[in-house]
Design an enzyme around this catalytic site. Structure first.
Site, PDB file in Angstrom:
ATOM      1  N   ASP A 127       0.869  -1.169   0.000  1.00  0.00           N
ATOM      2  CA  ASP A 127       0.000   0.000   0.000  1.00  0.00           C
ATOM      3  C   ASP A 127       0.916   1.233   0.000  1.00  0.00           C
ATOM      4  OD1 ASP A 127      -2.055   1.787   0.354  1.00  0.00           O
ATOM      5  OD2 ASP A 127      -2.764   0.979   2.239  1.00  0.00           O
ATOM      6  N   LEU A 130       7.596  -2.307   4.351  1.00  0.00           N
ATOM      7  CA  LEU A 130       8.656  -3.064   3.690  1.00  0.00           C
ATOM      8  C   LEU A 130       9.949  -2.285   3.573  1.00  0.00           C
ATOM      9  CD1 LEU A 130       6.823  -5.013   0.896  1.00  0.00           C
ATOM     10  CD2 LEU A 130       8.205  -5.945   2.738  1.00  0.00           C
ATOM     11  N   ASP A 171      -6.973  -9.532   5.200  1.00  0.00           N
ATOM     12  CA  ASP A 171      -8.064  -9.475   6.176  1.00  0.00           C
ATOM     13  C   ASP A 171      -8.698  -8.095   6.263  1.00  0.00           C
ATOM     14  OD1 ASP A 171      -5.697  -8.293   7.474  1.00  0.00           O
ATOM     15  OD2 ASP A 171      -6.986  -8.171   9.234  1.00  0.00           O
ATOM     16  N   ARG A 179      -9.808 -13.773   5.761  1.00  0.00           N
ATOM     17  CA  ARG A 179      -8.529 -14.264   5.228  1.00  0.00           C
ATOM     18  C   ARG A 179      -8.705 -15.571   4.449  1.00  0.00           C
ATOM     19  NH1 ARG A 179      -4.221 -11.396   7.512  1.00  0.00           N
ATOM     20  NH2 ARG A 179      -4.474 -10.736   9.675  1.00  0.00           N
TER      21      ARG A 179
HETATM   22  P1  IMP Z   1       2.026  -0.413   3.826  1.00  0.00           P
HETATM   23  O1  IMP Z   1       3.170  -0.327   4.796  1.00  0.00           O
HETATM   24  O2  IMP Z   1       1.170   0.814   3.823  1.00  0.00           O
HETATM   25  O3  IMP Z   1       2.476  -0.810   2.416  1.00  0.00           O
HETATM   26  O4  IMP Z   1       1.049  -1.517   4.433  1.00  0.00           O
HETATM   27  C1  IMP Z   1       0.899  -2.787   3.883  1.00  0.00           C
HETATM   28  C2  IMP Z   1       0.090  -3.655   4.843  1.00  0.00           C
HETATM   29  O5  IMP Z   1      -1.191  -3.046   5.085  1.00  0.00           O
HETATM   30  C3  IMP Z   1      -0.183  -5.010   4.202  1.00  0.00           C
HETATM   31  O6  IMP Z   1       0.754  -5.963   4.605  1.00  0.00           O
HETATM   32  C4  IMP Z   1      -1.569  -5.340   4.698  1.00  0.00           C
HETATM   33  O7  IMP Z   1      -1.500  -6.025   5.951  1.00  0.00           O
HETATM   34  C5  IMP Z   1      -2.238  -3.994   4.958  1.00  0.00           C
HETATM   35  N1  IMP Z   1      -3.101  -3.596   3.810  1.00  0.00           N
HETATM   36  C6  IMP Z   1      -2.899  -2.596   2.938  1.00  0.00           C
HETATM   37  N2  IMP Z   1      -3.889  -2.520   2.027  1.00  0.00           N
HETATM   38  C7  IMP Z   1      -4.747  -3.534   2.319  1.00  0.00           C
HETATM   39  C8  IMP Z   1      -5.990  -3.997   1.720  1.00  0.00           C
HETATM   40  O8  IMP Z   1      -6.511  -3.484   0.713  1.00  0.00           O
HETATM   41  N3  IMP Z   1      -6.583  -5.058   2.328  1.00  0.00           N
HETATM   42  C9  IMP Z   1      -6.061  -5.683   3.429  1.00  0.00           C
HETATM   43  N4  IMP Z   1      -4.905  -5.284   4.009  1.00  0.00           N
HETATM   44  C10 IMP Z   1      -4.257  -4.215   3.464  1.00  0.00           C
HETATM   45 MG    MG Z   2      -3.480  -6.811   7.578  1.00  0.00          MG
END
Ligand code: IMP
Ligand code: MG
Length: 181
Positions: free
Chosen positions: A110, A115, A166, A172
């Site tokens: 997202d 990461l 989830d 899930r």
């Molecule tokens: P980031 O650090 O913003 O890239 O967050 C990624 C994490 O947010 C992922 O590993 C998911 O656990 C959660 N996440 C982001 N978007 C979604 C979605 O559309 N559905 C479910 N979980 C999401």
């Molecule tokens: Mg999650």
């Protein structure tokens, strides 16, 4: 009652975004990409829990070369529900990473912040190489991690659940990915 309501306790989805068949086809080809990308050396797939658990289980069976599997549990902390970019490892893999080819397996990218911080932590363990494999990429990360190498699908900017993803720990187990109402 349709399949989604039966499995999810009556939740409504706007649409099925990726069917089980589409996912299976793409995961098989990601397995071939990973097999081809690592002709030699030790390969370790590190699944980021919990979201990657189904994807990882299918992916490792599509890789046709020796590999090891371990997991990471990371926690973002900071204010509110927005990913803060600070990451702490709640479970640190027991496996030694030094000298191995590491592929971190994630469900969805997202903002990309989790990461980006995580790869910094893993770099300090001196792997032979470090790559990220994500099933889904929303392509909205302002600075996607440089290690992003294997992407299953580009995903719409919606909230997606199923196949490991989830909503408040629910959904899930859906065998497909849906866009929730
Ligand atoms: P980031 O650090 O913003 O890239 O967050 C990624 C994490 O947010 C992922 O590993 C998911 O656990 C959660 N996440 C982001 N978007 C979604 C979605 O559309 N559905 C479910 N979980 C999401
Ligand atoms: Mg999650």
């Amino acid at each position: 009652m349709d399949d989604l309501s039966r499995r999810s306790g009556g939740r409504k989805a706007k649409s099925v975004v990726f069917t089980a068949e589409q996912i299976a086809t793409r995961v098989a080809s990601l397995g071939r990409e990973i097999t081809a990308a690592y002709p030699d050396g030790d390969l370790l797939l590190l699944g980021l829990l919990k979201g990657s658990f189904i994807f990882l289980a299918d992916l490792v069976r599509a890789v046709e070369r020796p590999l090891q599997v371990d997991f990471l549990v990371a926690s973002s902390y900071g204010s509110g529900t927005v990913s803060s970019g600070n990451v702490r490892l709640l479970y640190d893999p027991a496996t030694d990473l030094a000298g191995k080819h590491i592929v971190v397996v994630e469900d969805i990218i997202d903002s990309g912040r989790t990461l980006t911080r995580l790869v910094e932590l893993l770099r300090a363990r001196h792997p032979a190489s470090l790559a990220i494999c994500t099933l889904l990429d929303k392509q909205i990360a302002p600075e996607p991690p440089a290690e992003l190498r294997f992407v299953g699908f580009h995903a719409p900017p919606a909230f997606l659940v199923g196949y490991g993803l989830d909503h408040a720990e629910n959904c899930r187990h859906l065998p497909y990915i849906v866009d929730l109402d």
